[in-house]
Structures are given as C-alpha cells and as structure tokens.
Design a protein around this motif. Structure first.
Motif, PDB file in Angstrom:
ATOM      1  N   GLU A 143       0.787  -1.228   0.000  1.00 30.42           N
ATOM      2  CA  GLU A 143       0.000   0.000   0.000  1.00 30.42           C
ATOM      3  C   GLU A 143       0.822   1.283   0.000  1.00 30.42           C
ATOM      4  N   LEU A 144       2.095   1.198   0.332  1.00 33.79           N
ATOM      5  CA  LEU A 144       2.887   2.421   0.428  1.00 33.79           C
ATOM      6  C   LEU A 144       2.969   3.124  -0.936  1.00 33.79           C
ATOM      7  N   PRO A 145       2.747   4.446  -0.967  1.00 32.52           N
ATOM      8  CA  PRO A 145       2.796   5.189  -2.225  1.00 32.52           C
ATOM      9  C   PRO A 145       4.206   5.720  -2.514  1.00 32.52           C
ATOM     10  N   ARG A 146       4.360   6.420  -3.602  1.00 32.20           N
ATOM     11  CA  ARG A 146       5.548   7.200  -3.957  1.00 32.20           C
ATOM     12  C   ARG A 146       6.835   6.365  -4.034  1.00 32.20           C
ATOM     13  N   GLY A 147       6.695   5.073  -4.304  1.00 27.43           N
ATOM     14  CA  GLY A 147       7.887   4.230  -4.374  1.00 27.43           C
ATOM     15  C   GLY A 147       8.507   3.928  -3.029  1.00 27.43           C
TER      16      GLY A 147
END
Length: 201
Positions: A143-147
């Motif tokens: 779920e973590l965004p932005r790489g």
C-alpha cells in the motif's frame, strides 16, 4: 542518504548506524535517553516531535522495542501487553507516522527476531510480537505510495548479547552485530519491499 536510526545506542542499532555512516550516509542517531535525539516509541506525541525536529529523511531504521520474557504459566495479560505496546505498536507507530516524512523512494526497516519462526522457552510474547511485525511489513508493503519501501530484519541472538541471553538460545548460532547490520544495509540501499531479511548465520 539521510538515515534516521531509532535504537542507535543498542547493540544492533549502534552497529547499523556505524556501517551506514561508513558507507557515506548522513546518520541521525536516536535513542530512548541518548543520541542526537531522544524518543519514546510508545508515544504518538514523542514520535511526532522527533519527526518534526529531524525533518525529511530518505530512510527510517528501527532497532528498538521492548519485550516480555517469562514463563507462560506465570504470564499475565499486562505482561504480554509490554511487547504489544513497545516493540509491536512502537515500531508500527514509527512506520505509520514516518511514511509522511520520507522522501520519494524512501524506505522503512523494522526489527523482528529469529523467535518469530523458532520459539524459545519463556518467549511467547517475543514470538507473537515478532511475527506480528513481520505481518505488518508484508501488509504495508503493498500500500505504500511514492515508491516507498518497507522491510524487516530478523536477527538471531547476537554474539555481544550471549552473556545475557545465551541461556535462552541453546544450540542457536550467534551472529555479530556487525554482520547483522549488513541486512539493514540491504534493506536501506536495495530495491526490495515487503521482505524479511534473516540475519541468522
């Protein structure tokens, strides 16, 4: 990279901070009572104050968290709660609040332990907590965004800690803190996410 190491005054954390600094990273050392900054990972306010003081970072490494060790027959719910509030929720807190201060492509590394897979006597709390941390890492990774990336390192008993903890780990091979620290380098500098790196031999 600017790397925040929480638990940097402990056996594992100090070795991690040292090897990351030797590799050219700008390391911010954080401890409960010592270091560049202090934090109580059981407190939202304390963790938020730490992040406000440090500013944006490229990586967050946690080598912190207390557990309860004792015979199951004598263990009370309040005893078991020690590990839940400290090593489990404390590290989850560092991750949940820390994701917002990470630069794009940044990483979070949490610490579990061999007892997640290899239980020991008097270690029911440690086994449950470490396994839960690993479950959180796997769930958060998708779920973590932005790489952003998140991993865990699972050390066995440390050579430096054998005097205190050796009797709890009969027949286990110990590793030096310096060798265990290499798994944290892999997490901070590598491309993978949702992994548990086993620092067992």
């Amino acid at each position: 990279m600017k790397v925040l190491v929480v638990g940097a005054t402990g056996a594992v954390g100090s070795a991690v901070a040292q090897v990351l600094a030797e590799r050219g990273h700008a390391v911010v050392r954080v401890g409960r009572t010592r270091g560049d900054h202090q934090v109580d990972i059981t407190s939202d306010a304390s963790v938020q104050a730490l992040y406000a003081a440090v500013g944006r970072v490229d990586a967050i490494v946690s080598a912190a968290g207390g557990l309860f060790f004792g015979p199951l027959a004598e263990m009370r719910p309040a005893d078991f709660n020690v590990g839940l509030q400290d090593k489990l929720l404390g590290q989850v807190r560092l991750a949940l609040l820390g994701q917002h201060v990470l630069n794009d492509g940044g990483s979070i590394t949490l610490t579990t332990g061999i007892v997640a897979e290899e239980p020991i006597r008097q270690g029911a709390n440690a086994t449950a907590v470490n396994a839960a941390v690993e479950g959180f890492v796997r769930g958060a990774a998708i779920e973590l965004p932005r790489g952003l990336r998140i991993n865990a390192v699972s050390p066995t008993v440390l050579t430096e800690s054998l005097a205190a903890y050796g009797p709890f780990f009969p027949g286990f091979d110990a590793v030096s803190a310096a060798k265990a620290a290499q798994a944290y380098v892999r997490s901070v500098e590598g491309p993978q996410t949702g992994r548990v790196y086993r620092a067992w031999s």
